[in-house]
Design a protein around this motif. Structure first.
Motif, PDB file in Angstrom:
ATOM      1  N   ALA A 180       2.072  -3.131 -10.906  1.00  0.00           N
ATOM      2  CA  ALA A 180       1.611  -2.022 -10.081  1.00  0.00           C
ATOM      3  C   ALA A 180       1.069  -2.496  -8.740  1.00  0.00           C
ATOM      4  O   ALA A 180       1.294  -1.862  -7.703  1.00  0.00           O
ATOM      5  CB  ALA A 180       0.535  -1.230 -10.829  1.00  0.00           C
ATOM      6  N   SER A 181       0.375  -3.621  -8.733  1.00  0.00           N
ATOM      7  CA  SER A 181      -0.141  -4.181  -7.475  1.00  0.00           C
ATOM      8  C   SER A 181       1.001  -4.527  -6.528  1.00  0.00           C
ATOM      9  O   SER A 181       0.949  -4.222  -5.331  1.00  0.00           O
ATOM     10  CB  SER A 181      -0.989  -5.426  -7.761  1.00  0.00           C
ATOM     11  OG  SER A 181      -2.158  -5.087  -8.467  1.00  0.00           O
ATOM     12  N   ALA A 182       2.041  -5.160  -7.074  1.00  0.00           N
ATOM     13  CA  ALA A 182       3.200  -5.513  -6.255  1.00  0.00           C
ATOM     14  C   ALA A 182       3.925  -4.256  -5.777  1.00  0.00           C
ATOM     15  O   ALA A 182       4.351  -4.165  -4.624  1.00  0.00           O
ATOM     16  CB  ALA A 182       4.154  -6.412  -7.046  1.00  0.00           C
ATOM     17  N   GLY A 183       4.065  -3.269  -6.664  1.00  0.00           N
ATOM     18  CA  GLY A 183       4.744  -2.032  -6.298  1.00  0.00           C
ATOM     19  C   GLY A 183       4.018  -1.266  -5.211  1.00  0.00           C
ATOM     20  O   GLY A 183       4.638  -0.750  -4.276  1.00  0.00           O
ATOM     21  N   ALA A 184       2.705  -1.185  -5.314  1.00  0.00           N
ATOM     22  CA  ALA A 184       1.920  -0.477  -4.302  1.00  0.00           C
ATOM     23  C   ALA A 184       1.985  -1.210  -2.963  1.00  0.00           C
ATOM     24  O   ALA A 184       2.059  -0.574  -1.901  1.00  0.00           O
ATOM     25  CB  ALA A 184       0.469  -0.353  -4.769  1.00  0.00           C
ATOM     26  N   ALA A 238       5.362  -0.556  -1.388  1.00  0.00           N
ATOM     27  CA  ALA A 238       5.459   0.849  -0.995  1.00  0.00           C
ATOM     28  C   ALA A 238       4.769   1.086   0.340  1.00  0.00           C
ATOM     29  O   ALA A 238       5.288   1.802   1.210  1.00  0.00           O
ATOM     30  CB  ALA A 238       4.845   1.735  -2.075  1.00  0.00           C
ATOM     31  N   ARG A 239       3.597   0.490   0.517  1.00  0.00           N
ATOM     32  CA  ARG A 239       2.881   0.641   1.780  1.00  0.00           C
ATOM     33  C   ARG A 239       3.660   0.012   2.932  1.00  0.00           C
ATOM     34  O   ARG A 239       3.696   0.557   4.041  1.00  0.00           O
ATOM     35  CB  ARG A 239       1.496   0.013   1.667  1.00  0.00           C
ATOM     36  CG  ARG A 239       0.558   0.782   0.735  1.00  0.00           C
ATOM     37  CD  ARG A 239      -0.870   0.290   0.865  1.00  0.00           C
ATOM     38  NE  ARG A 239      -1.724   0.947  -0.117  1.00  0.00           N
ATOM     39  CZ  ARG A 239      -2.028   0.438  -1.311  1.00  0.00           C
ATOM     40  NH1 ARG A 239      -1.526  -0.742  -1.655  1.00  0.00           N
ATOM     41  NH2 ARG A 239      -2.813   1.102  -2.146  1.00  0.00           N
ATOM     42  N   GLU A 240       4.280  -1.134   2.678  1.00  0.00           N
ATOM     43  CA  GLU A 240       5.079  -1.785   3.720  1.00  0.00           C
ATOM     44  C   GLU A 240       6.273  -0.920   4.100  1.00  0.00           C
ATOM     45  O   GLU A 240       6.634  -0.810   5.276  1.00  0.00           O
ATOM     46  CB  GLU A 240       5.551  -3.161   3.239  1.00  0.00           C
ATOM     47  CG  GLU A 240       4.425  -4.183   3.091  1.00  0.00           C
ATOM     48  CD  GLU A 240       4.918  -5.536   2.635  1.00  0.00           C
ATOM     49  OE1 GLU A 240       6.157  -5.749   2.609  1.00  0.00           O
ATOM     50  OE2 GLU A 240       4.076  -6.385   2.296  1.00  0.00           O
ATOM     51  N   ARG A 293       2.568   3.418 -14.790  1.00  0.00           N
ATOM     52  CA  ARG A 293       2.525   4.675 -14.032  1.00  0.00           C
ATOM     53  C   ARG A 293       1.092   5.001 -13.607  1.00  0.00           C
ATOM     54  O   ARG A 293       0.843   5.367 -12.453  1.00  0.00           O
ATOM     55  CB  ARG A 293       3.094   5.803 -14.888  1.00  0.00           C
ATOM     56  CG  ARG A 293       3.214   7.136 -14.169  1.00  0.00           C
ATOM     57  CD  ARG A 293       3.611   8.233 -15.136  1.00  0.00           C
ATOM     58  NE  ARG A 293       3.857   9.495 -14.445  1.00  0.00           N
ATOM     59  CZ  ARG A 293       3.940  10.669 -15.061  1.00  0.00           C
ATOM     60  NH1 ARG A 293       3.798  10.748 -16.374  1.00  0.00           N
ATOM     61  NH2 ARG A 293       4.162  11.768 -14.374  1.00  0.00           N
ATOM     62  N   THR A 294       0.161   4.851 -14.532  1.00  0.00           N
ATOM     63  CA  THR A 294      -1.244   5.123 -14.221  1.00  0.00           C
ATOM     64  C   THR A 294      -1.788   4.157 -13.178  1.00  0.00           C
ATOM     65  O   THR A 294      -2.473   4.556 -12.226  1.00  0.00           O
ATOM     66  CB  THR A 294      -2.099   5.036 -15.499  1.00  0.00           C
ATOM     67  OG1 THR A 294      -1.630   5.997 -16.450  1.00  0.00           O
ATOM     68  CG2 THR A 294      -3.570   5.301 -15.190  1.00  0.00           C
ATOM     69  N   ALA A 295      -1.448   2.876 -13.353  1.00  0.00           N
ATOM     70  CA  ALA A 295      -1.964   1.846 -12.451  1.00  0.00           C
ATOM     71  C   ALA A 295      -1.427   2.000 -11.036  1.00  0.00           C
ATOM     72  O   ALA A 295      -2.165   1.843 -10.056  1.00  0.00           O
ATOM     73  CB  ALA A 295      -1.633   0.460 -13.002  1.00  0.00           C
ATOM     74  N   LEU A 307      -2.032   3.664  -5.276  1.00  0.00           N
ATOM     75  CA  LEU A 307      -1.519   4.458  -4.162  1.00  0.00           C
ATOM     76  C   LEU A 307      -2.481   5.589  -3.782  1.00  0.00           C
ATOM     77  O   LEU A 307      -2.321   6.215  -2.731  1.00  0.00           O
ATOM     78  CB  LEU A 307      -0.151   5.048  -4.507  1.00  0.00           C
ATOM     79  CG  LEU A 307       1.013   4.070  -4.651  1.00  0.00           C
ATOM     80  CD1 LEU A 307       2.262   4.796  -5.142  1.00  0.00           C
ATOM     81  CD2 LEU A 307       1.302   3.352  -3.333  1.00  0.00           C
ATOM     82  N   GLY A 308      -3.439   5.848  -4.651  1.00  0.00           N
ATOM     83  CA  GLY A 308      -4.396   6.910  -4.379  1.00  0.00           C
ATOM     84  C   GLY A 308      -3.821   8.300  -4.539  1.00  0.00           C
ATOM     85  O   GLY A 308      -4.174   9.220  -3.795  1.00  0.00           O
TER      86      GLY A 308
END
Length: 291
Positions: free
Chosen positions: A193-197, A200-202, A227-229, A234-235
């Motif tokens: 989730a950390s990598a995905g977020a 996504a921001r980039e 999914r939760t993480a 992402l807020g």
């Protein structure tokens, strides 16, 4: 301008197909083509991103077997005639997004007109795996090019190497046969989730957009903890995160997430696609559906 998803379809494993990734991939591909009103002979490119397959098969490429079974120019190529180029790509739950990026390159170069990305996984059975964790599922994405202002945007990637600590799958010899084994850490979903977020921001930053500019967020894998993480990072509310309806799906998970609302992506919607998997690898892209 960009690659357009013309049709999405998912094939669920049954009693007769639960041990055959090949049959699931073929079923998804045939259904996708039929419902799109296209023939297998129309395909210029077939990319298979499935990973866990019949009898832990390594060679030949599963893409070639899928191509033959659906009848996409299975004969030897001839000069000055239409053919279908096929190959495998291995990138786990990020495979479908990787396949879309590859297809986009071919379509953007105008070297092809139609491409099919196929994904499938199945327990190899016959005692050739231990505690197989994924659902027997196949998926297919039919793609073409558009010169209009919609379609797939640039795909962004991040890699946070962890030497397989979060998740690993290995094949080892036991009693004269290859046995597939899996290992995952307690922190796997959080790290994915950390990598995905991050990616996504980039992706949003490069497009000069905010999350509020996005209608839907489609992610893979579909695991509840992931999914939760990723929603937390992402807020956003978990309800904004679209996932496959079976959290045990693997390479077809993203296909199922995009197809979740029966009929694919709603007209005019902008979707943020996020995929994360072993490595750790994560990718993200924006996709705009035709209004």
């Amino acid at each position: 301008m960009g690659t357009v998803i013309d049709r999405l379809d998912v094939a669920r494993g049954g009693w007769r197909t639960r041990h055959s990734a090949l049959h699931l991939a073929v079923s998804a591909a045939q259904t996708c083509l039929e419902r799109a009103g296209r023939s297998a002979a129309d395909l210029d490119l077939l990319v298979n991103v499935g990973l866990y397959r019949d009898r832990n098969l390594g060679e030949p490429a599963l893409a070639a077997l899928i191509q033959e079974d659906i009848g996409a120019h299975p004969e030897d190529p001839h000069d000055d005639t239409h053919g279908t180029f096929s190959f495998d790509v291995a990138n786990g739950s990020c495979g479908a997004l990787t396949g879309l990026q590859i297809v986009d390159g071919f379509l953007r170069a105008r070297t092809i007109d139609w491409a099919l990305v196929v994904a499938s996984d199945a327990d190899p059975g016959r005692g050739m795996s231990e505690h197989f964790p994924f659902a027997a599922t196949g998926g297919a994405i039919l793609c073409r090019w558009t010169d209009d202002e919609f379609g797939l945007g640039p795909v962004q990637w991040v890699n946070l190497p962890d030497a397989g600590e979060s998740f690993s799958a290995t094949v080892g010899l036991e009693d004269s046969k290859n046995v597939l084994r899996f290992r995952e850490s307690e922190s796997m979903d959080e790290r994915f989730a950390s990598a995905g977020a991050q990616v996504a921001r980039e992706c949003l930053k490069k497009s000069a957009l905010e999350l509020d500019d996005v209608d839907l967020i489609a992610v893979a894998p579909a695991r509840r903890k992931f999914r939760t993480a990723i929603a937390e990072r992402l807020g956003v509310s978990v309800s904004r995160i679209m996932v496959a309806d079976d959290e045990r799906m693997h390479t077809a998970s993203l296909v199922a997430a995009l197809d979740r609302r029966t009929g694919g992506i709603p007209a005019g919607n902008r979707v943020l696609i996020i995929a994360a998997g072993a490595g750790i690898t994560a990718g993200a892209a924006l996709y705009s559906e035709h209004p």
